[in-house]
Motif scaffolding. Structure first.
Motif, PDB file in Angstrom:
ATOM      1  N   THR A 100       0.843  -1.195   0.000  1.00 27.95           N
ATOM      2  CA  THR A 100       0.000   0.000   0.000  1.00 27.95           C
ATOM      3  C   THR A 100       0.878   1.245   0.000  1.00 27.95           C
ATOM      4  O   THR A 100       0.608   2.227   0.675  1.00 27.95           O
ATOM      5  CB  THR A 100      -0.921   0.044   1.229  1.00 27.95           C
ATOM      6  N   PRO A 104      -2.561   5.096  -3.108  1.00 31.69           N
ATOM      7  CA  PRO A 104      -3.631   4.710  -4.035  1.00 31.69           C
ATOM      8  C   PRO A 104      -5.020   5.182  -3.597  1.00 31.69           C
ATOM      9  O   PRO A 104      -5.866   5.477  -4.429  1.00 31.69           O
ATOM     10  CB  PRO A 104      -3.555   3.179  -4.041  1.00 31.69           C
ATOM     11  N   ARG A 105      -5.287   5.255  -2.289  1.00 38.60           N
ATOM     12  CA  ARG A 105      -6.641   5.581  -1.844  1.00 38.60           C
ATOM     13  C   ARG A 105      -7.001   7.057  -2.029  1.00 38.60           C
ATOM     14  O   ARG A 105      -8.163   7.427  -1.896  1.00 38.60           O
ATOM     15  CB  ARG A 105      -6.816   5.197  -0.372  1.00 38.60           C
ATOM     16  N   ASN A 113      -8.264  10.244  -3.636  1.00 31.91           N
ATOM     17  CA  ASN A 113      -9.010  10.510  -4.858  1.00 31.91           C
ATOM     18  C   ASN A 113      -8.569  11.825  -5.486  1.00 31.91           C
ATOM     19  O   ASN A 113      -7.889  12.642  -4.866  1.00 31.91           O
ATOM     20  CB  ASN A 113     -10.522  10.436  -4.629  1.00 31.91           C
ATOM     21  N   CYS A 128     -20.590  14.733  -1.478  1.00 26.97           N
ATOM     22  CA  CYS A 128     -21.088  13.427  -1.045  1.00 26.97           C
ATOM     23  C   CYS A 128     -20.030  12.329  -1.060  1.00 26.97           C
ATOM     24  O   CYS A 128     -20.156  11.340  -0.357  1.00 26.97           O
ATOM     25  CB  CYS A 128     -22.234  13.022  -1.952  1.00 26.97           C
ATOM     26  N   GLU A 129     -19.033  12.462  -1.909  1.00 26.22           N
ATOM     27  CA  GLU A 129     -18.013  11.424  -2.112  1.00 26.22           C
ATOM     28  C   GLU A 129     -18.576  10.090  -2.571  1.00 26.22           C
ATOM     29  O   GLU A 129     -17.960   9.048  -2.392  1.00 26.22           O
ATOM     30  CB  GLU A 129     -17.156  11.215  -0.855  1.00 26.22           C
ATOM     31  N   HIS A 130     -19.769  10.070  -3.144  1.00 27.22           N
ATOM     32  CA  HIS A 130     -20.158   8.847  -3.844  1.00 27.22           C
ATOM     33  C   HIS A 130     -20.871   9.116  -5.165  1.00 27.22           C
ATOM     34  O   HIS A 130     -21.674   8.306  -5.614  1.00 27.22           O
ATOM     35  CB  HIS A 130     -20.857   7.820  -2.964  1.00 27.22           C
ATOM     36  N   GLY A 131     -20.539  10.243  -5.765  1.00 25.50           N
ATOM     37  CA  GLY A 131     -20.959  10.446  -7.141  1.00 25.50           C
ATOM     38  C   GLY A 131     -22.338  11.042  -7.336  1.00 25.50           C
ATOM     39  O   GLY A 131     -22.780  11.219  -8.462  1.00 25.50           O
ATOM     40  N   CYS A 162     -14.404  12.730  -7.267  1.00 23.59           N
ATOM     41  CA  CYS A 162     -14.435  11.926  -6.035  1.00 23.59           C
ATOM     42  C   CYS A 162     -14.445  10.438  -6.359  1.00 23.59           C
ATOM     43  O   CYS A 162     -14.200   9.615  -5.489  1.00 23.59           O
ATOM     44  CB  CYS A 162     -15.630  12.280  -5.155  1.00 23.59           C
ATOM     45  N   LEU A 163     -14.786  10.091  -7.620  1.00 20.93           N
ATOM     46  CA  LEU A 163     -14.848   8.680  -8.017  1.00 20.93           C
ATOM     47  C   LEU A 163     -13.704   8.325  -8.960  1.00 20.93           C
ATOM     48  O   LEU A 163     -13.817   7.418  -9.770  1.00 20.93           O
ATOM     49  CB  LEU A 163     -16.196   8.358  -8.685  1.00 20.93           C
ATOM     50  N   MET A 171     -17.065   9.951   3.301  1.00 20.38           N
ATOM     51  CA  MET A 171     -16.075   9.030   3.863  1.00 20.38           C
ATOM     52  C   MET A 171     -15.029   8.652   2.812  1.00 20.38           C
ATOM     53  O   MET A 171     -15.300   8.762   1.634  1.00 20.38           O
ATOM     54  CB  MET A 171     -16.778   7.774   4.374  1.00 20.38           C
ATOM     55  N   LYS A 172     -13.880   8.205   3.257  1.00 21.06           N
ATOM     56  CA  LYS A 172     -12.826   7.812   2.307  1.00 21.06           C
ATOM     57  C   LYS A 172     -12.662   6.296   2.309  1.00 21.06           C
ATOM     58  O   LYS A 172     -12.909   5.640   3.311  1.00 21.06           O
ATOM     59  CB  LYS A 172     -11.475   8.407   2.726  1.00 21.06           C
ATOM     60  N   ALA A 173     -12.132   5.798   1.203  1.00 22.25           N
ATOM     61  CA  ALA A 173     -11.814   4.377   1.120  1.00 22.25           C
ATOM     62  C   ALA A 173     -10.689   4.046   2.107  1.00 22.25           C
ATOM     63  O   ALA A 173      -9.843   4.888   2.394  1.00 22.25           O
ATOM     64  CB  ALA A 173     -11.373   4.045  -0.298  1.00 22.25           C
ATOM     65  N   SER A 174     -10.699   2.811   2.613  1.00 24.83           N
ATOM     66  CA  SER A 174      -9.558   2.406   3.442  1.00 24.83           C
ATOM     67  C   SER A 174      -8.376   2.083   2.527  1.00 24.83           C
ATOM     68  O   SER A 174      -8.533   1.981   1.317  1.00 24.83           O
ATOM     69  CB  SER A 174      -9.932   1.214   4.327  1.00 24.83           C
ATOM     70  N   ALA A 175      -7.203   1.910   3.143  1.00 28.78           N
ATOM     71  CA  ALA A 175      -5.981   1.756   2.333  1.00 28.78           C
ATOM     72  C   ALA A 175      -6.005   0.450   1.534  1.00 28.78           C
ATOM     73  O   ALA A 175      -6.584  -0.550   1.959  1.00 28.78           O
ATOM     74  CB  ALA A 175      -4.763   1.778   3.243  1.00 28.78           C
ATOM     75  N   PHE A 176      -5.411   0.482   0.353  1.00 26.73           N
ATOM     76  CA  PHE A 176      -5.300  -0.723  -0.467  1.00 26.73           C
ATOM     77  C   PHE A 176      -4.059  -0.577  -1.338  1.00 26.73           C
ATOM     78  O   PHE A 176      -3.534   0.521  -1.514  1.00 26.73           O
ATOM     79  CB  PHE A 176      -6.550  -0.900  -1.345  1.00 26.73           C
ATOM     80  N   LEU A 191     -15.886   2.532  -6.515  1.00 20.58           N
ATOM     81  CA  LEU A 191     -15.353   3.562  -5.615  1.00 20.58           C
ATOM     82  C   LEU A 191     -16.406   4.082  -4.629  1.00 20.58           C
ATOM     83  O   LEU A 191     -16.073   4.273  -3.454  1.00 20.58           O
ATOM     84  CB  LEU A 191     -14.680   4.688  -6.396  1.00 20.58           C
ATOM     85  N   PRO A 192     -17.672   4.290  -5.046  1.00 22.21           N
ATOM     86  CA  PRO A 192     -18.651   4.653  -4.017  1.00 22.21           C
ATOM     87  C   PRO A 192     -18.731   3.595  -2.922  1.00 22.21           C
ATOM     88  O   PRO A 192     -18.772   3.922  -1.731  1.00 22.21           O
ATOM     89  CB  PRO A 192     -19.981   4.735  -4.781  1.00 22.21           C
ATOM     90  N   ASN A 241     -15.709   4.032  -0.802  1.00 21.09           N
ATOM     91  CA  ASN A 241     -15.779   5.262  -0.012  1.00 21.09           C
ATOM     92  C   ASN A 241     -16.763   5.117   1.148  1.00 21.09           C
ATOM     93  O   ASN A 241     -16.574   5.699   2.211  1.00 21.09           O
ATOM     94  CB  ASN A 241     -16.195   6.447  -0.886  1.00 21.09           C
ATOM     95  N   ARG A 292     -17.174   2.419   2.656  1.00 22.01           N
ATOM     96  CA  ARG A 292     -16.615   1.297   3.438  1.00 22.01           C
ATOM     97  C   ARG A 292     -17.534   0.077   3.455  1.00 22.01           C
ATOM     98  O   ARG A 292     -17.556  -0.684   4.423  1.00 22.01           O
ATOM     99  CB  ARG A 292     -16.307   1.729   4.885  1.00 22.01           C
ATOM    100  N   GLU A 327      -8.017  -5.611  -0.645  1.00 20.22           N
ATOM    101  CA  GLU A 327      -6.603  -5.368  -0.316  1.00 20.22           C
ATOM    102  C   GLU A 327      -5.840  -4.877  -1.533  1.00 20.22           C
ATOM    103  O   GLU A 327      -4.845  -4.180  -1.411  1.00 20.22           O
ATOM    104  CB  GLU A 327      -5.963  -6.671   0.186  1.00 20.22           C
TER     105      GLU A 327
END
Ligand SMILES: Cc1cc2nc3c(=O)[nH]c(=O)nc-3n(C[C@H](O)[C@H](O)[C@H](O)COP(=O)(O)OP(=O)(O)OC[C@H]3O[C@@H](n4cnc5c(N)ncnc54)[C@H](O)[C@@H]3O)c2cc1C
Ligand code: FES
Ligand code: FES
Lengths: 161, 293
Positions: free
Chosen positions: A2, A22-23, A25, A43-46, A63-64, B1-6, B38-39, B42, B44, B49
């Motif tokens: 990671t 990588p995470r 955006n 919103c961070e989900h589009g 965000c996507l 919210m943000k994605a967890s690490a990968f 990605l949504p 984000n 979670r 991984e």
């Protein structure tokens, strides 16, 4: 694994090299690393459209999109299209028609509107509404926004409103 | 919210993507357009991984027509489907349906392969695949498999794809010149997921259906190719015949309850769509009595 990934891309005409996790955006990269805070994050989900930017000429949700996915791409933000004067007429129409209040949604609205005006010379109100259907505004109501875009369509066609 | 690490790997070829999938399988996820993945990350809902980004594999992109078969690469974006003259000519139902998939900025990244692999029961493209008799082509460590659409969708977000398989292309038979189609969905806002929708294709001869395929979506845990169509083929359609088909449809449905609609409302809307579809395809407004949403 990671670990950070090296990326290289062009933002508003400027070459950018960076090393990012990588995470991360693209919206956060633009705001936090480049201080281009005109791209808003809702919103961070589009769903809301506040983060709309252009990548290789197409509007997308930043965000996507992972910053690492923008490798080798050309990115244009609201700052870029404002500074070049590309949307000066749209911006004044928004002002004149009261198409914004708090301004949170406005950068995304302008990016989406300009995208439509590039593809279609004379969209009608229904087509404007459809093209903007993915952008939320919490303050102004959509009527004034559609008015402002319609005004710009007419001025660009050389006919004064 | 943000994605967890990968961890992130940019696939350099289909073979490379398959090697990565074979090595990491369950722990990895393929990233194509990212518009559903990605949504979910984000929010979670999932935290893979490893992300295998196939976005640059040009070999998976594009539309081609050869010997009566339309082949669509899995990475072909919704906007490319919408603008493709081959698809407009040979699968016009698909062109019409794609305009209802999400919003322009999302259609610029989302792909047909991603939409089918994601298998949201409320999405438009899986139902179109049933209606158009698509074959979905998957590649994995053991080679290639050709899966008919009717066997591909197995539940909510569930498909016949294994964790080490990549969906590489979709094949559709070219729609016969005599075919007509009907597409309609009820949604709260243009571009949102459907509350109930119907993607239909038919051949009409002398005022009767010589063929009728009805792909319903958002009526259950997967798209449904309605057997009720059988009641309408090769018969003179009267309002009695239509009511028979509506009851048959009612029996096939197993709608889900969610924030948008109750099962009863979904049953009602599905029947409204069937009546409208039959009336529109046959040019028979007389069949519409009682079919109001
Ligand atoms: C606000 C919003 C509204 C939307 N509205 C709609 C709508 O109305 N209708 C609709 O249909 N969709 C809608 N979508 C989803 C959108 O259409 C996506 O494009 C699509 O569902 C997923 O495609 P993708 O290419 O982005 O896939 P991704 O998000 O990259 O992937 C989705 C899933 O499929 C897997 N996957 C992707 N490609 C492959 C492949 N080639 N082989 C194997 N597995 C693969 C991924 O691992 C992941 O599990 C919406 C999305 C958003 C954000
Ligand atoms: S923040 Fe990207 S769409 Fe809302
Ligand atoms: S002006 Fe405030 S959200 Fe649109």
């Amino acid at each position: 694994m990671t670990t950070a990934v090296a990326i290289s891309f062009v933002v508003n005409g400027e070459h950018i090299e960076a090393s990012v996790l990588p995470r991360l955006n693209l919206a956060d990269f633009l705001r936090e690393y480049l201080k281009l805070t005109g791209t808003h994050v809702g919103c961070e989900h589009g769903v809301c459209g506040a983060c709309t930017v252009r990548v290789n000429g197409d509007i997308v949700r930043s965000c996507l999109l992972l910053a690492v996915q923008a490798h080798n791409a050309t990115v244009e933000t609201i700052e870029g299209v404002s500074d070049s004067g590309e949307i000066a007429d749209l911006q004044s129409a928004f002002r004149d028609r009261n198409a914004l209040q708090c301004g949170f949604c406005t950068p995304g609205m302008l990016m989406a509107a300009q995208d439509l005006l590039k593809q279609s010379l004379s969209p009608n109100r229904q087509q404007i509404r459809e093209h903007l259907s993915g952008n939320y505004c919490r303050c102004t109501g959509y009527q004034a926004i559609v008015d402002a875009i319609e005004t710009t369509v007419r001025t660009r066609a050389g006919r004064l409103p | 919210m943000k994605a967890s690490a990968f961890a992130y790997a940019r696939a350099t070829s289909v073979a490379n993507a398959l090697e990565l999938l074979t090595a990491h399988g369950d722990k990895a996820r393929v990233l194509s357009g990212g518009q559903s993945l990605l949504p979910a990350m984000n929010l979670r809902l999932i935290s893979p991984e490893l992300i295998i980004d196939i976005g640059e594999l040009a070999e998976l992109r594009g539309v081609a027509v050869k010997e009566g078969v339309l082949t669509i690469g899995a990475l072909t974006r919704h906007v490319d489907l919408l603008k493709s003259s081959e698809i407009a000519a040979h699968a016009p139902l698909l062109t019409e349906a794609v305009a209802h998939v999400a919003h322009p900025a999302i259609r610029n990244r989302g792909t047909i392969g991603g939409s089918l692999a994601h298998a949201d029961p409320a999405s438009e493209l899986p139902a179109c695949m049933l209606t158009l008799e698509a074959i979905l082509i998957a590649r994995g460590p053991g080679g290639e498999r050709r899966i008919p659409a009717a066997k591909f969708f197995t539940g909510i977000y569930e498909t016949a794809l294994g964790p080490q398989e990549l969906l590489v292309a979709i094949e559709l038979p070219v729609s016969p010149g005599s075919a007509t189609h009907f597409f309609h969905e009820f949604a709260r806002r243009h571009g949102d997921y459907a509350i109930v929708g119907l993607a239909a294709q038919a051949v009409v001869r002398d005022g009767r259906f010589a063929d009728l395929r009805l792909g319903f979506f958002a009526v259950g845990d997967r798209p449904l190719l309605a057997g009720a169509a059988g009641k309408l083929v090769d018969v003179a359609i009267t309002s009695g015949v239509l009511s028979g088909a509506l009851s048959a449809l009612d029996e096939e449905l197993d709608p889900l309850e969610d924030q948008q609609a109750t099962p009863a409302m979904r049953r009602h809307l599905a029947k409204v769509l069937l009546a409208r579809c039959v009336s529109a395809l046959l040019g028979r407004p007389d069949l519409l009595s009682g079919a109001t949403a």
